[in-house]
Design a protein around this motif. Sequence first.
Motif, PDB file in Angstrom:
ATOM      1  N   ASP A 168       0.779  -1.027  -0.116  1.00 58.39           N
ATOM      2  CA  ASP A 168       0.183  -0.114   0.021  1.00 58.39           C
ATOM      3  C   ASP A 168       0.857   1.085  -0.158  1.00 58.39           C
ATOM      4  N   GLU A 169       1.630   1.334  -1.021  1.00 57.71           N
ATOM      5  CA  GLU A 169       2.649   2.495  -1.145  1.00 57.71           C
ATOM      6  C   GLU A 169       2.287   3.198  -2.312  1.00 57.71           C
ATOM      7  N   ALA A 170       1.283   3.139  -2.982  1.00 58.47           N
ATOM      8  CA  ALA A 170       1.019   4.043  -4.247  1.00 58.47           C
ATOM      9  C   ALA A 170       1.315   5.437  -3.995  1.00 58.47           C
ATOM     10  N   ARG A 217       3.353   6.851  -2.434  1.00 55.35           N
ATOM     11  CA  ARG A 217       4.911   7.737  -2.260  1.00 55.35           C
ATOM     12  C   ARG A 217       5.825   6.752  -2.843  1.00 55.35           C
ATOM     13  N   VAL A 218       5.662   5.638  -3.777  1.00 56.33           N
ATOM     14  CA  VAL A 218       6.502   5.000  -4.410  1.00 56.33           C
ATOM     15  C   VAL A 218       7.226   5.743  -5.600  1.00 56.33           C
ATOM     16  N   THR A 219       6.505   6.490  -6.262  1.00 58.66           N
ATOM     17  CA  THR A 219       6.907   7.043  -7.668  1.00 58.66           C
ATOM     18  C   THR A 219       8.412   7.731  -7.282  1.00 58.66           C
ATOM     19  N   GLY A 220       8.563   8.486  -6.392  1.00 56.47           N
ATOM     20  CA  GLY A 220       9.905   9.066  -5.873  1.00 56.47           C
ATOM     21  C   GLY A 220      10.716   8.218  -5.912  1.00 56.47           C
ATOM     22  N   CYS A 221      10.645   7.293  -4.990  1.00 58.99           N
ATOM     23  CA  CYS A 221      11.559   6.222  -4.799  1.00 58.99           C
ATOM     24  C   CYS A 221      12.144   5.403  -5.931  1.00 58.99           C
ATOM     25  N   LEU A 222      11.272   4.991  -6.826  1.00 56.45           N
ATOM     26  CA  LEU A 222      11.631   4.323  -7.922  1.00 56.45           C
ATOM     27  C   LEU A 222      12.173   5.290  -9.024  1.00 56.45           C
ATOM     28  N   ARG A 223      11.814   6.355  -9.125  1.00 62.33           N
ATOM     29  CA  ARG A 223      12.526   7.213 -10.081  1.00 62.33           C
ATOM     30  C   ARG A 223      13.928   7.609  -9.679  1.00 62.33           C
ATOM     31  N   ALA A 224      14.327   7.623  -8.159  1.00 63.49           N
ATOM     32  CA  ALA A 224      15.592   7.702  -7.786  1.00 63.49           C
ATOM     33  C   ALA A 224      16.268   6.496  -8.133  1.00 63.49           C
ATOM     34  N   LEU A 225      15.770   5.313  -7.857  1.00 65.90           N
ATOM     35  CA  LEU A 225      16.352   3.928  -8.242  1.00 65.90           C
ATOM     36  C   LEU A 225      16.751   4.016  -9.975  1.00 65.90           C
ATOM     37  N   LEU A 226      15.848   4.278 -10.413  1.00 67.75           N
ATOM     38  CA  LEU A 226      16.054   4.465 -12.062  1.00 67.75           C
ATOM     39  C   LEU A 226      17.237   5.206 -12.718  1.00 67.75           C
ATOM     40  N   ASP A 260       3.414  -6.547  -1.932  1.00 71.03           N
ATOM     41  CA  ASP A 260       3.041  -7.409  -0.907  1.00 71.03           C
ATOM     42  C   ASP A 260       1.782  -7.391  -0.236  1.00 71.03           C
ATOM     43  N   GLY A 261       0.754  -7.742  -1.224  1.00 73.96           N
ATOM     44  CA  GLY A 261      -0.572  -7.731  -1.003  1.00 73.96           C
ATOM     45  C   GLY A 261      -1.482  -6.237  -0.801  1.00 73.96           C
ATOM     46  N   SER A 262      -0.710  -5.379  -1.783  1.00 72.81           N
ATOM     47  CA  SER A 262      -1.376  -4.011  -1.708  1.00 72.81           C
ATOM     48  C   SER A 262      -2.924  -4.061  -2.252  1.00 72.81           C
ATOM     49  N   THR A 263      -3.594  -2.939  -1.457  1.00 74.80           N
ATOM     50  CA  THR A 263      -4.808  -2.876  -2.257  1.00 74.80           C
ATOM     51  C   THR A 263      -5.285  -1.397  -2.838  1.00 74.80           C
ATOM     52  N   ASP A 264      -4.211  -0.685  -2.852  1.00 72.83           N
ATOM     53  CA  ASP A 264      -4.259   0.673  -3.326  1.00 72.83           C
ATOM     54  C   ASP A 264      -3.866   0.879  -4.593  1.00 72.83           C
ATOM     55  N   GLY A 265      -3.458  -0.459  -5.463  1.00 71.17           N
ATOM     56  CA  GLY A 265      -3.055   0.186  -6.723  1.00 71.17           C
ATOM     57  C   GLY A 265      -1.544   0.326  -6.928  1.00 71.17           C
ATOM     58  N   THR A 266      -0.863  -0.040  -5.897  1.00 67.56           N
ATOM     59  CA  THR A 266       0.485  -0.010  -5.892  1.00 67.56           C
ATOM     60  C   THR A 266       1.326  -0.715  -7.175  1.00 67.56           C
ATOM     61  N   ALA A 267       0.858  -1.726  -7.517  1.00 69.93           N
ATOM     62  CA  ALA A 267       1.390  -2.407  -8.580  1.00 69.93           C
ATOM     63  C   ALA A 267       1.382  -1.588  -9.924  1.00 69.93           C
ATOM     64  N   ASP A 268       0.294  -1.153  -9.996  1.00 71.72           N
ATOM     65  CA  ASP A 268      -0.076  -0.283 -11.298  1.00 71.72           C
ATOM     66  C   ASP A 268       0.801   1.009 -11.548  1.00 71.72           C
ATOM     67  N   VAL A 269       0.996   1.695 -10.038  1.00 72.13           N
ATOM     68  CA  VAL A 269       1.925   2.784 -10.033  1.00 72.13           C
ATOM     69  C   VAL A 269       3.224   2.368 -10.566  1.00 72.13           C
ATOM     70  N   VAL A 270       3.757   1.140 -10.025  1.00 70.82           N
ATOM     71  CA  VAL A 270       5.011   0.583 -10.280  1.00 70.82           C
ATOM     72  C   VAL A 270       5.067   0.602 -12.020  1.00 70.82           C
ATOM     73  N   ARG A 271       4.295   0.063 -12.524  1.00 72.27           N
ATOM     74  CA  ARG A 271       4.343  -0.466 -14.024  1.00 72.27           C
ATOM     75  C   ARG A 271       4.539   0.964 -14.809  1.00 72.27           C
ATOM     76  N   ALA A 272       3.709   1.772 -14.318  1.00 73.45           N
ATOM     77  CA  ALA A 272       3.672   3.067 -14.821  1.00 73.45           C
ATOM     78  C   ALA A 272       4.815   3.896 -14.801  1.00 73.45           C
ATOM     79  N   VAL A 273       5.490   3.807 -13.696  1.00 72.94           N
ATOM     80  CA  VAL A 273       6.956   4.381 -13.317  1.00 72.94           C
ATOM     81  C   VAL A 273       7.983   3.751 -14.230  1.00 72.94           C
TER      82      VAL A 273
END
Length: 374
Positions: free
Chosen positions: A48-50, A52-61, A76-89
């Motif tokens: 459930d990190e939809a 806040r994860v964008t900044g973290c991922l962009r920094a990793l890339l 890990d079992g997110s219900t807020d669309g975290t995986a979709d945000v990861v795919r978009a980034v």
Amino acid sequence: MTVLLALLIAVAALTGHTWLNAAGWLRRPTDRPGQVDEPVAVLLPLRDEAARVTGCLRALLAQRGVPGLRVVVLDDGSTDGTADVVRAVVGDDPRVTLLTGVAPPPGWLGKPHACWQLATRADPDATALVFVDADVVLAPHAIAAAVTELRAAGVTLLSPYPRIVVATAADRLVQPLLQWLWLTFLPLRAMERSPRPSLAAAGGQFLVLDRAGYTAAGGHAVVADRILEDVELARAVKRAGGRIALADGSRLATCRMYDDWPQLRDGYSKSLWASFGHPGAAAAVVASLLLLYTAPPLIALGLASTAPRVSMVALIAYLLGVVGRVLTARATGGRWWPDALAHPVSVVVLGWLTLRSYHLRKRRRLTWRGRPVS
């Protein structure tokens, strides 16, 4: 007066120890690392990190100087669309793998199980593992600098502590205590040299490990049911014959741990009981902190007119405690003015959070991210 003088000496000694740690013993990774040629796996557990994860991922890339970098993300079992945000980034970046986690089996807590899944699914050629939390944003040279420091220090586990971003009054009162506690009470170089597992510290937001040493220690499987899985992992490394080190990671990473007071309150409540262990030990520590850092300003104010000499000694003790907070903040990129002046209040809040932690644990009401933790 004798007791107050003893208190003054104790605070002065602790502040002196803070200075020794901050000025001479705290490791500081280079700002200009060379290229890291070994394969490195960055492991990012998400629940459930939809938001806040964008900044973290962009920094990793955007990491530089690590051509063998691979990023493994676990939803890990997110219900807020975290995986979709990861795919978009991430898009079609071949360096990133997105995994779907499975629920932790009996005997496992969520965070250790997520980290274990990541470690076992990482590139088998990776010789260094870097665990990062979603609330951490890395500088472009952070991974290269951290791995370089890991190898230069000759340790199995390196914990480069990020600069904690504070925004609210609650943040400013509580969050600086994280760095203050280990800089004040933990002898850093003795911790590195000593094989004693009890002499260990680590911050799970940003952890760098030699993979062979991680495997030899048993990895997160040996800390499956531990609330403080980061500290317990450091102890497991020591038990396996490895060494650990802390470092100032304020120039490598920033971390905004909690968005508001309820999150901060609940985040500390879930784990403080595990930090102290037996309630008696917690009571003794909290009482000592209150005596050393909260009592002096109260005495100084209360006796200013009736016992000015006693009041002056108490005022000096208070100011020495403030100096300890200033040293910590300046050593770790934190904010010191005027926040350090409120150090006695910070200690009171820490005491209350500790009491709340034990109270909720006794009633089996501690949860985090929708999962029970005790």
